[in-house]
Design an enzyme around this catalytic site. Structure first.
Site, PDB file in Angstrom:
ATOM      1  N   PHE A  40      32.101  11.031  23.304  1.00  0.00           N
ATOM      2  CA  PHE A  40      31.035  10.918  24.302  1.00  0.00           C
ATOM      3  C   PHE A  40      31.227   9.641  25.114  1.00  0.00           C
ATOM      4  CE2 PHE A  40      27.746  13.293  21.453  1.00  0.00           C
ATOM      5  CZ  PHE A  40      28.364  14.501  21.753  1.00  0.00           C
ATOM      6  N   CYS A  56      34.572   8.714  26.961  1.00  0.00           N
ATOM      7  CA  CYS A  56      35.645   8.581  27.951  1.00  0.00           C
ATOM      8  C   CYS A  56      35.044   8.369  29.341  1.00  0.00           C
ATOM      9  CB  CYS A  56      36.506   9.836  27.916  1.00  0.00           C
ATOM     10  SG  CYS A  56      38.067   9.614  28.712  1.00  0.00           S
TER      11      CYS A  56
END
Lengths: 452, 426
Positions: free
Chosen positions: B135, B137
């Site tokens: 959750f 990048c």
């Protein structure tokens, strides 16, 4: 010098000679320069600056190398010392800036200030040309006698201030000691002349070679034609040891030997003995001894009358001589030079030891070192004869000057090795620069001479 | 010899050092080399749905500082660009051959229940030990409503975590993005969704530098640049703070944390563990020096723990946390004063000029001829530590705590207009 059977040129093949007389300390690569520059602490009130006779802002120029601002770095150097390129190569940094580097205290390895200074000034000479411009013309014309480091630095600063400068020198080429008196591997290839071309790029300076003071020109005549005269005469003479036999073939002045090497592009035409004795303990003695080895002499012995600590050659220079296979002998004084059939065969010495006052005490024991070549390097001296009748006061073998470089004759100034003080290239540059500033201040403060 | 065995959310590894989900864990080849070098576990580079993403050429930018390469690293690479089946087969193969190592699989699929429901059994079938939800990048995938685009919305974090807990028996680690205002909000959301652990921090949105010739952000891709994710030693302070905030939060109590962010040495590792991490993930240091660096991380941590008497990681974990407090709990009566060891001083003058120009004029410069001396003016010194930080000589300037006369925090201080009104006034 006269040729004897044991003195010959081209003892070594051409490629070996070329290698032996190439740059003894090659330049830093860009990466090396940056990583060395990043070691600098950028000291406040940096001791290195004070140790530099020209007061270069060393932390600033190094910081600029670290940030990739080579143009700014070179300018920082050159605005204090226009001959920063040759000083980077010939300065005994181990007794100047690098000796005072705070890194010595911390990890016994100072910043390589000389090598970094060369990195920046080389960049400027290769990429940037002359970084300074001339102020508006003043209409003043100044004569500088002597085109060595002091004279050239003086001429450049005068030209920057808008004055026109005539530079006279007795030799066919400008440069003084840089051209004639430094070991070839210290100022390799044609650097000395390239630096002069770079310096003259400021404009307004006219060189007059082959003009010998006292023969072709005189101080009064120059003074009559110029607004000021600067004497930057250096040391035109060598001290004579006064030894019996010093006129034998094979005995020469180390200064002449070095000059012959500098004048020779290939070094293949400079004769050297198989067994060479160098008498003296200064940098000239080291330069002569090492170059004799590098020309192919089998044995080179440097003999000094006192101890290693008393030599004017720095420890680094002494070690350099030893690294090059030169034998150093201390506490020995030459008594006479031996010869046969008009040629030198050796030097006789008396052995001494340090006395209570540090001066040598000779015990009467003597020894001989066989030699087919003897190089005398017992000191160079200022020759005052060309000043006869000029009114310029000389005392203690040097021209007397005040704090502004003014001599006893109004309008006549002096600086460099012909005045009191240390005989260093960098000190001569400082003198030349400061004399120029003094002349500029003196000339421009005379309202009657101001242009409308 | 200290016991470095680690259990995080039920996932066991022989030491706490896992390779983070990133290029070093993209393929079986790399992971086998990592395990041979001694790494305790890996989080496999993020898997997504087929068809795989496409990565650009020219992927990393770095900050070199004063001779130090890669003080910070920025990347614009996306998730795995290999077919899902290839990755799954390799994961199965590696896990079979290294049963004692942790093999966790990072996942990122669109924010639809069916997408997660579809991929989870495939991963579970490989024998992997757990999953980590990417959750975080901050580039490329977030523009496709994945990665940090999910991590920045607490409701999505909770929802996806819940789906995962529903459709797999594997432990679920939720990887948190630092690109938010308050790390506690998504962390608590993960816990509400049933997460077995959280990992933090993911990379920080960044432009690592500008190529002044190309006039484009770096790394330059065909004349253009984009923002990327920043990691490496430079982000460690940011990671430590977020780790500490999560670790001391009462609502997060008991949830294990996998610490990530610039861990480059055993000392960094010890700091993360002391701030509450149960496990550790490393990437940039391995990308800089190769997998071999784990040897000193293990060896150094073990030696240091022996020296300090920590028998296991459990004994070390969170030891600094009780002393991580709000500013208004610090004692305003505490005073420390700089002291210069004149024998060690090299006379660089940096302490003087730093204090003179930018602080409190508390270091005098004394010149006597060539001799330089720098002396602290005790009554002017506020104990800011700046001189000790700029001094290039180890232990030359030390900060000496003065006798303390009692305790007074800002909440109690007469200058505080909010004094007595609220316990946390600050």
């Amino acid at each position: 010098m006269d040729q004897t059977p044991d003195i010959a040129a081209a003892r070594l093949p051409g490629d070996v000679l070329a290698r032996n007389f190439a740059d003894a300390h090659p330049p830093l690569t860009a990466n090396q320069a940056v990583s060395e520059a990043e070691r600098c602490y950028f000291c406040h009130d940096a001791p290195c600056i004070e140790a530099c006779p020209t007061g270069i802002d060393i932390p600033s120029f190094i910081h600029k190398i670290a940030t990739g601002n080579l143009r700014g770095s070179a300018r920082t150097i050159l605005e204090s010392n226009i001959l920063g390129g040759s000083c980077a190569r010939v300065c005994p940094t181990e007794i100047l800036c690098e000796q005072k580097c705070v890194r010595n205290t911390q990890d016994a390895r100072p910043i390589e200030i000389g090598a970094l200074q060369r990195h920046a000034t080389d960049w400027q000479m290769t990429h940037g040309g002359q970084p300074f411009t001339r102020a508006a013309a003043t209409g003043r014309r100044i004569a500088v006698v002597g085109a060595g480091p002091a004279g050239l630095a003086c001429a450049h600063r005068l030209a920057m201030h808008g004055h026109d400068v005539d530079v006279y020198d007795a030799r066919p080429k400008a440069g003084g000691l840089n051209e004639y008196g430094v070991a070839a591997y210290k100022l390799a290839d044609d650097f000395a002349q390239r630096e002069i071309d770079f310096l003259l790029g400021i404009g307004g300076i006219v060189l007059h070679p082959d003009h010998c003071l006292g023969r072709d020109i005189t101080v009064p005549a120059l003074r009559a034609d110029h607004d000021a005269v600067v004497l930057a005469l250096g040391h035109a003479g060598v001290r004579s040891p006064g030894l019996a036999g010093q006129d034998l073939a094979g005995v020469a002045s180390a200064v002449d030997f070095i000059a012959a090497l500098r004048a020779s592009p290939t070094k293949a035409d400079v004769p050297v003995g198989r067994r060479v004795v160098v008498i003296g303990g200064g940098n000239t003695a080291v330069d002569a001894a090492v170059q004799a080895r590098r020309l192919g002499a089998d044995e080179v012995t440097m003999v000094y009358r006192r101890g290693a600590d008393h030599m004017s050659a720095t420890t680094v220079e002494q070690e350099w001589a030893q690294t090059n296979g030169v034998t150093l002998r201390h506490w020995a004084s030459p008594t006479h030079i031996l010869g046969a059939d008009g040629s030198v065969t050796g030097v006789a010495f008396t052995q001494g030891a340090p006395g209570a006052d540090g001066q040598p005490v000779y015990d009467g024991l003597s020894f001989t070192i066989a030699a087919d070549m003897v190089l005398l390097a017992v000191g160079q001296v200022f020759v005052a004869d060309p000043l006869d009748g000029s009114g310029v006061t000389v005392a203690g073998g040097r021209i007397v000057v005040d704090g502004g470089g003014r001599t006893s004759v109004p309008g006549v100034y002096a600086g460099g090795d012909c005045t009191p003080g240390p005989d260093l290239t960098v000190s001569a540059v400082r003198d030349g620069r400061d004399v120029a500033e003094q002349i500029h201040a003196d000339l421009m403060s005379k309202p009657s001479l101001q242009k409308a | 010899m200290a016991d470095l065995r680690t259990t995080l959310a039920g996932i066991r590894s022989p030491n706490p050092f896992w390779l983070a989900s990133a290029p070093p864990t993209d393929k079986e080849y790399n992971v086998r080399r990592a395990f041979e070098a001694g790494w305790g576990g890996v989080v496999w580079k993020t898997l997504g749905e087929d068809p795989p993403v496409v990565n650009v050429s020219s992927r990393y930018g770095a900050v070199s500082y004063n001779g130090t390469r890669m003080a910070g690293l920025n990347n614009i690479e996306l998730i795995s660009d290999r077919p899902l089946a290839t990755n799954l087969a390799e994961i199965r193969s590696v896990k079979r051959d290294y049963p004692d190592r942790a093999v966790v699989v990072s996942l990122m699929v669109p924010c639809r229940e069916e997408s997660w429901k579809a991929i989870l059994p495939l991963v579970e079938d490989t024998g992997a030990d757990g999953i980590e939800l990417n959750f975080g990048c901050p580039h490329g995938m977030s523009e496709r409503n994945m990665g940090s685009a999910v991590g920045q919305v607490p409701e999505y974090v909770e929802m996806v975590t819940r789906w995962c807990k529903q459709y797999t028996r594997m432990p679920v680690i939720v990887k948190l993005t630092p690109n938010i205002t308050n790390i506690l909000v998504p962390a608590r959301a993960a816990r509400r969704g049933g997460a077995d652990a959280v990992s933090l921090i993911n990379t920080i949105q960044s432009i690592v530098g500008v190529d002044l010739d190309a006039m484009a952000p770096m790394p330059v891709v065909g004349g253009l640049g984009t923002h990327g994710g920043y990691c490496g030693p430079a982000v460690k302070p940011i990671a430590l703070r977020m780790l500490g905030d999560v670790a001391r939060d009462p609502e997060m109590a008991g949830l294990p944390i996998s610490g990530i962010g610039g861990i480059s040495s055993w000392r960094d590792a010890a700091e993360f563990l002391a701030m509450g991490a149960t496990g550790l993930q490393v990437c940039t240091a391995a990308m800089h020096y190769g997998f071999k660096i784990v040897e000193d991380m293990i060896d150094g941590l073990s030696n240091w723990m022996d020296e300090k008497g920590y028998a296991s990681l459990d004994a070390l974990r969170g030891q600094a946390l009780p002393r991580y407090v709000q500013w208004n709990q610090l004692n305003l009566k505490f005073k420390t004063i700089a002291s210069i060891d004149q024998d060690a001083c090299i006379k660089c003058g940096l302490c003087h000029i730093a204090c003179e120009d930018t602080s409190h004029q508390a270091i005098a410069k004394i010149r006597a001829g060539d001799e330089r001396r720098y002396e602290v003016i005790d009554e002017e010194c506020v104990g800011c530590n700046l001189c000790a930080h700029v001094c290039p000589v180890d232990d030359c300037i030390t900060m000496t705590p003065q006798p303390v006369d009692g305790m007074q925090t800002w909440t109690e201080h007469p200058n505080n207009p909010m004094r007595g009104q609220a316990a946390n006034a600050g």
